[in-house]
Design an enzyme around this catalytic site. Structure first.
Site, PDB file in Angstrom:
ATOM      1  N   LYS A  35       0.816  -1.216   0.000  1.00 35.73           N
ATOM      2  CA  LYS A  35       0.000   0.000   0.000  1.00 35.73           C
ATOM      3  C   LYS A  35       0.849   1.266   0.000  1.00 35.73           C
ATOM      4  O   LYS A  35       0.484   2.251  -0.647  1.00 35.73           O
ATOM      5  CB  LYS A  35      -0.949   0.007   1.193  1.00 35.73           C
ATOM      6  CG  LYS A  35      -0.304   0.169   2.553  1.00 35.73           C
ATOM      7  CD  LYS A  35      -1.341   0.187   3.656  1.00 35.73           C
ATOM      8  CE  LYS A  35      -0.693   0.351   5.018  1.00 35.73           C
ATOM      9  NZ  LYS A  35      -0.006   1.630   5.166  1.00 35.73           N
ATOM     10  N   THR A  36       1.980   1.276   0.711  1.00 31.94           N
ATOM     11  CA  THR A  36       2.827   2.472   0.731  1.00 31.94           C
ATOM     12  C   THR A  36       3.349   2.765  -0.668  1.00 31.94           C
ATOM     13  O   THR A  36       3.414   3.930  -1.093  1.00 31.94           O
ATOM     14  CB  THR A  36       3.997   2.296   1.709  1.00 31.94           C
ATOM     15  OG1 THR A  36       3.486   1.990   3.011  1.00 31.94           O
ATOM     16  CG2 THR A  36       4.832   3.563   1.788  1.00 31.94           C
ATOM     17  N   ASP A 227      -3.766   7.503   4.380  1.00 36.97           N
ATOM     18  CA  ASP A 227      -3.272   6.163   4.674  1.00 36.97           C
ATOM     19  C   ASP A 227      -3.881   5.685   5.993  1.00 36.97           C
ATOM     20  O   ASP A 227      -4.255   6.486   6.844  1.00 36.97           O
ATOM     21  CB  ASP A 227      -1.745   6.208   4.789  1.00 36.97           C
ATOM     22  CG  ASP A 227      -1.127   4.830   4.899  1.00 36.97           C
ATOM     23  OD1 ASP A 227      -1.799   3.843   4.552  1.00 36.97           O
ATOM     24  OD2 ASP A 227       0.038   4.746   5.333  1.00 36.97           O
ATOM     25  N   GLU A 228      -3.977   4.361   6.168  1.00 40.24           N
ATOM     26  CA  GLU A 228      -4.511   3.763   7.398  1.00 40.24           C
ATOM     27  C   GLU A 228      -5.883   4.351   7.747  1.00 40.24           C
ATOM     28  O   GLU A 228      -6.163   4.710   8.891  1.00 40.24           O
ATOM     29  CB  GLU A 228      -3.537   3.964   8.571  1.00 40.24           C
ATOM     30  CG  GLU A 228      -2.139   3.454   8.337  1.00 40.24           C
ATOM     31  CD  GLU A 228      -2.018   1.924   8.358  1.00 40.24           C
ATOM     32  OE1 GLU A 228      -3.068   1.257   8.440  1.00 40.24           O
ATOM     33  OE2 GLU A 228      -0.899   1.422   8.285  1.00 40.24           O
ATOM     34  N   GLN A 258      -7.535  -4.752   9.833  1.00 41.25           N
ATOM     35  CA  GLN A 258      -6.461  -4.316  10.725  1.00 41.25           C
ATOM     36  C   GLN A 258      -6.880  -3.120  11.581  1.00 41.25           C
ATOM     37  O   GLN A 258      -6.029  -2.377  12.070  1.00 41.25           O
ATOM     38  CB  GLN A 258      -5.200  -3.978   9.925  1.00 41.25           C
ATOM     39  CG  GLN A 258      -4.609  -5.171   9.195  1.00 41.25           C
ATOM     40  CD  GLN A 258      -3.271  -4.860   8.560  1.00 41.25           C
ATOM     41  OE1 GLN A 258      -2.250  -4.715   9.220  1.00 41.25           O
ATOM     42  NE2 GLN A 258      -3.272  -4.737   7.245  1.00 41.25           N
ATOM     43  N   ARG A 619       2.263 -10.521  10.562  1.00 50.08           N
ATOM     44  CA  ARG A 619       3.613  -9.950  10.723  1.00 50.08           C
ATOM     45  C   ARG A 619       4.677 -10.944  10.259  1.00 50.08           C
ATOM     46  O   ARG A 619       5.829 -10.550  10.015  1.00 50.08           O
ATOM     47  CB  ARG A 619       3.906  -9.604  12.196  1.00 50.08           C
ATOM     48  CG  ARG A 619       2.991  -8.594  12.874  1.00 50.08           C
ATOM     49  CD  ARG A 619       2.803  -7.344  12.073  1.00 50.08           C
ATOM     50  NE  ARG A 619       1.593  -7.441  11.272  1.00 50.08           N
ATOM     51  CZ  ARG A 619       1.312  -6.640  10.239  1.00 50.08           C
ATOM     52  NH1 ARG A 619       2.171  -5.724   9.864  1.00 50.08           N
ATOM     53  NH2 ARG A 619       0.182  -6.771   9.570  1.00 50.08           N
TER      54      ARG A 619
END
Length: 686
Positions: A35-36, A227-228, A258, A619
């Site tokens: 996504k970044t 973002d997020e 998330q 993770r």
């Protein structure tokens, strides 16, 4: 060109997210889906297509993420990022930094001065204690932190009905919070200080009350990216909705699976209802995972599909299945920790990994103790994430109080702290009389210190001490205002008040005193480095003491923000979000821990607990271990434990249950023997 080459490297869904530039866009970005890269490529693509860089706003939640985005955009575009119609760079910022920069220009319209400072949690609690004392409410059946939490929730649109019950007495903290709320806000305004909630709330108030200010920022920011987005709260949503205006060129990137910060105000509905909030929304799903092996993703998908409130998506990978997820049930918590330490030592030897490639994830930091003990015994280095905050250290708070009162002479609480660090013989009786004199004369407390001889009940010696302190603050206020002199002024101030001697008097242990002196020295150096960096880098803002304090407040921990953990990382699920490790151990997977015992009560969010587990699973890049124990020590007594219900949701075909001494592969005994002797040599210092 470089942009076309980079576009060619994106998968189809990523490319669609980057090139869909007009109107509302929701990018559902699964864990590890890049996504970044999508956000930074989208900024670069807009500029490449001729959009003025200064009209692009990209907002995220952490300074680390913002710095990473800025660097990636710079690498993609080079000098072109500063060209274009506005002659400005794209704004890549956290929510709080964005709102701070807006308020620095506009806050006078809301009754504050531009030289306002930001209070951290400790300073907010100190202020609340003063207010509670004023109304003769004492801390017997509640904590000021509870009141502060509820005031924060009031600011962010939450209204809790249930009183807290402490010490056998029922105390309605919610009612007290509602009563204190206006008094707290008015006192903050009088001190010319704000807290972190205010940065958002005052910006929203500005946009609602000053249409001309809102229109100015709407015209400037024509393309919004967030973002997020699953972590946004109600106030942040309202700010974004107002900024989006009629064009609604807003792209939000997030993952509802998330969303794990509901306890601090994040609203899952913001992302679930985005299509309803912004009609005509285009939805792009990023489901290709570039982080983990297939069995890890199968475990994650199997768990999260049990949540009802989510948007459908499923992670997939081209990396192959990889090893199965291992499940181990220990005898007790100590056995679990020893087994984990032994397994880490074994895997490190087998795979030639570094200790930094391992993480142990648990529900709360209180669970770290047995792992720390086991790692120390096994000589395994480790870092516990989420220790004492930089600004929670007394020596830093003491030094910072001087800087805050120099930057904002109205900050009475910082003045009181500075005047007693080190002690000058100005006790609470004297400072109370000076505070009363300040209120009678409608002057600041600093001015009352200057005129202490006029205050009733203040002796000649105390008046002289007060006046000398005020004159010292005046002198350094002038010195800190000189260009390029702040670092020198700070060192001179620390020397004048004999700060190292003061530390030596507080901490009798020489080692502790030296450590605290080192912290103070690093803090002094951080101001020097801030000033030097700002003076040398073209286009940066003019360095100022207020700017330094703002950076520290928003960044959290100067001198530590770029440090990498040393050894195995011990962390909670919340702190692990955004990180990745080749090998992950998720520990203490038992009922009442995960899910937390409160989450299973009516009205609580069991699904957020499941999302925590999902975050922990995703993770892991190569290997994932899930551990629980048959017994857990609680309140000093060993009690039987029940495995977490979430373990039953992990697909059986991807799980391998293992025993402590069971070899997993052919020749495992030989490998384990070699690993054992290698550890023995290490412990003996060979």
């Amino acid at each position: 060109m470089k942009i076309e080459m980079e576009l060619g490297r994106l998968n189809p869904a990523q490319r669609e997210a980057v090139t869909s530039t007009e109107g509302p866009l929701l990018v559902l970005a699964g864990a590890g889906s890049g996504k970044t890269r999508v956000i930074t490529m989208r900024v670069a693509y807009l500029i490449h297509r001729g959009v003025a860089p200064g009209s692009i706003l990209a907002v995220t939640f952490t300074n680390k993420a913002a710095r990473e985005m800025k660097e990636r955009v710079r690498n993609l575009l080079g000098g072109k990022a500063q060209n274009g119609g506005s002659g400005m760079r794209p704004v890549v910022s956290t929510f709080h930094s964005l709102c701070l920069n807006i308020l620095k220009r506009e806050i006078e319209a809301l009754g504050y001065r531009r030289d306002f400072t930001i209070y951290d949690t400790g300073e907010q609690v100190s202020l609340l204690r003063h207010l509670l004392s004023d109304i003769r409410v004492f801390e017997k059946s509640f904590k000021p932190e509870d009141v502060l939490e509820r005031i924060s929730r009031l600011k962010n649109g939450f209204f809790l009905k249930n009183p807290l019950k402490n010490g056998g007495d029922e105390f309605d903290v919610e009612a007290l919070s509602e009563d204190l709320f206006p008094r707290y806000q008015e006192t903050m305004r009088a001190l010319n200080v704000v807290d972190f909630d205010d940065l958002l709330l005052l910006t929203l108030r500005l946009f609602r009350e000053r249409p001309e200010s809102l229109e100015k920022y709407r015209k400037r920011f024509r393309y919004l990216m967030v973002d997020e987005y699953q972590d946004t709260n109600k106030v942040q949503y309202e700010i974004l909705k107002l900024l989006a205006g009629r064009e609604k060129n807003m792209c939000v990137v997030g993952d509802d699976d998330q969303s794990i910060y509901g306890w601090r105000g994040a609203s899952l509905n913001n992302i679930l209802d985005f299509e309803r909030h912004f009609p005509g929304t285009k939805v792009v799903r990023l489901e290709q995972n570039y982080r983990s092996f297939g069995n890890i993703l199968a475990a994650a998908n199997g768990v999260i599909r049990n949540n009802a409130r989510r948007m459908e998506k499923s992670l997939r990978t081209d990396r192959g299945d990889g090893p199965r997820v291992r499940l181990y049930r220990a005898e007790d918590g100590e056995d679990e920790a020893r087994w984990t330490a032994d397994r880490i030592a074994r895997i490190k030897y087998e795979r030639s990994l570094n200790y930094e490639d391992f993480a142990v994830i648990y529900r709360a930091n209180t669970l770290s103790k047995p792992f720390e003990e086991a790692f120390r015994t096994a000589r395994i280095p480790y870092t516990v994430v989420g220790g004492t905050s930089y600004f929670d250290r007394k020596e830093i708070k003491d030094l910072a109080s001087y800087l805050k009162v120099i930057a904002n002479n109205s900050d009475n609480l910082s003045l009181l702290r500075a005047s007693s660090a080190p002690k000058r013989g100005l006790g609470s009786t004297t400072t109370n009389r000076l505070a009363e004199f300040a209120a009678e004369q409608s002057i600041s407390l600093l001015e009352a210190f200057r005129r202490a001889e006029e205050a009733d009940g203040v002796s000649g010696k105390q008046a002289e001490t007060s006046r000398s302190f005020a004159l010292m603050i005046d002198r350094y206020t002038e010195l800190f205002g000189k260009r390029g002199e702040m670092g020198k002024a700070f060192r001179a101030l620390a020397g004048e008040i004999r700060f190292n001697e003061y530390i030596g008097e507080i901490y009798k242990s020489q080692d502790m005193a030296l450590k605290r002196m080192e912290n103070a020295e690093n803090f002094i150096l951080s101001l020097h480095h801030y000033e030097e960096r700002a003076l040398q880098e073209p286009g940066e803002k003019t360095p100022s003491l207020q700017g330094f304090l703002e950076d520290l407040a928003l960044d959290g921990s100067p001198g530590e923000k770029d440090e990498r953990p040393f050894g195995v990382v011990l962390t909670t699920f919340h702190s692990a979000k955004g990180l990745e490790f080749p090998v992950v151990f998720i520990a203490c997977l038992e009922e009442d821990i995960l899910p937390h015992k409160k989450s299973v009560l009516p009205g609580e969010d069991l699904e957020e607990e499941r999302r925590l587990f999902y975050v922990g699973i995703t993770r892991a890049k190569r290997e994932l271990y899930l551990t629980c124990s048959q017994f857990r020590t609680k309140y000093g007594k060993k009690a039987p434990s029940t495995p977490s219900r979430f373990l039953d949701e992990v697909p059986a075909e991807v799980v391998r249950k293992i025993q402590d001494l069971e070899p997993e592969d052919p020749g495992q005994q030989e490998i384990e023997a070699k690993a054992f002797f290698a550890r023995m040599r290490q412990m003996l210092g060979d």
